[in-house]
Write an enzyme that holds these catalytic residues in place. Sequence first.
Site, PDB file in Angstrom:
ATOM      1  N   ASP A  66       0.821  -1.209   0.000  1.00  0.00           N
ATOM      2  CA  ASP A  66       0.000   0.000   0.000  1.00  0.00           C
ATOM      3  C   ASP A  66       0.863   1.271   0.000  1.00  0.00           C
ATOM      4  O   ASP A  66       2.084   1.207   0.044  1.00  0.00           O
ATOM      5  CB  ASP A  66      -0.932  -0.066   1.218  1.00  0.00           C
ATOM      6  CG  ASP A  66      -2.318   0.489   0.930  1.00  0.00           C
ATOM      7  OD1 ASP A  66      -2.454   1.310   0.015  1.00  0.00           O
ATOM      8  OD2 ASP A  66      -3.259   0.110   1.654  1.00  0.00           O
TER       9      ASP A  66
ATOM     10  N   ASP B  62     -10.410   3.101  -3.298  1.00  0.00           N
ATOM     11  CA  ASP B  62     -11.040   1.886  -2.761  1.00  0.00           C
ATOM     12  C   ASP B  62     -12.491   1.741  -3.213  1.00  0.00           C
ATOM     13  O   ASP B  62     -13.308   2.653  -3.029  1.00  0.00           O
ATOM     14  CB  ASP B  62     -11.011   1.917  -1.226  1.00  0.00           C
ATOM     15  CG  ASP B  62      -9.599   1.801  -0.693  1.00  0.00           C
ATOM     16  OD1 ASP B  62      -8.655   1.730  -1.502  1.00  0.00           O
ATOM     17  OD2 ASP B  62      -9.451   1.779   0.539  1.00  0.00           O
TER      18      ASP B  62
END
Length: 402
Positions: free
Chosen positions: A149, A204
């Site tokens: 990430d 997301d």
Amino acid sequence: MRKPALLYLIVFLLIPTAHGQKFDDLAETPPMGWNSWNTFACDIDEALIRETADAIVASGMRDAGYVYVNIDDCWHGERDEDGFIQPHPERFPSGMKALADYVHSKGLKLGIYSDAGSKTCAGRPGSQGHEYQDALQYARWGIDYLKYDWCNTGTRNAPEAYTTMRNALYAAGRPIVFSICEWGDNQPWTWAKDIGHLWRTTGDIINCWDCIIDHGSWKSPGVMQILDKQDGLRQHAGPGHWNDPDMMEVGDMDTVGENRAHFAMWAMLAAPLIAGNDVRSMTDATREILTNREVIAVDQDTLGIQGFPHKKENDIEIWFKPLAGDDWAMAILNRNAEARTVAFDWAEEHVEDALKNRRPHFDQNTFQIRDLFAHADKGKTAQPLKISVPGHDVLMYRLSKQ
Ligand code: GLA
């Protein structure tokens, strides 16, 4: 050749190895599996991962191709006195090696999550400055997949940071799929082909059909928004390096039709198929969608060509995807809530994949039409098509030349 020149040549030839490279052949087709984040966020532990592995086997998902069981954020404990990361002692008391052994014993693979910054997005220890140590730890545990990430990275340069972790994984010696997750912020499709096996293209995902949730500094796109953001990216994907429109919300959408359409479009995109629902308690309808082998075959087609929209009109989108053996996949997506009748005169439509130089030539060739959700043959392209598509749903076909 003079001696110094020979020396330079040898050093030059050794450079790629010394600096590391990506593990090849790990993702010749888009990776398939499950990830904990969409449903469970930080509420994860080893029992959940074991039960999920069991359910992936029992539901038939493993045999349909879902092999990666991926633990997302929040598995972490602290680093030990030597700096090696440990799992959370209460949530993962048996340790990651035991969990990997269990998952492997089921014929599955284990994935884990870290972050290129000082902390993960949920504030757990990040890998910055510990890349080689973390990669070594993952290899020792028997990890097979790393999602990496991009939170808390400050002024770090993305290609550099992801290359460092790629090299660390390579140096650790265990083949690990490397999933780049920087949300498309730095256009990874332009630089990540030789670094990772897949890269996120958006923020997301959220389990809604057509909405954007604004969190202030970041936004969550729904399924249709994510689909739209794939425009112009298809030339960058192919065997070993995929656009990743995020983990799926199949099973968590409002209707069966929405779940079906979401799955169909991810397959048309040659997207990684990473389920994000609670597979222990999914409905039969969700299981049937996720294990639909005819749709999965479209996603996993060996050509690895991402599909494209041929036509967008009035909330109807008609997509095509070239497949091996001169077959084509076709999806008719109805973005509207109301049913729509779609007419498609094969002979009049000039379907072409200009990028890959492929054309079905429907005016010259006749194709058999296979309905991939009804699992039934539906005639031939010799006759124009006229068909009703329910609201927020899809029809998906495989066209095979006669
Ligand atoms: C980021 C990622 C998500 C998830 C969370 C975990 O938002 O994009 O997919 O991994 O972090 O904190």
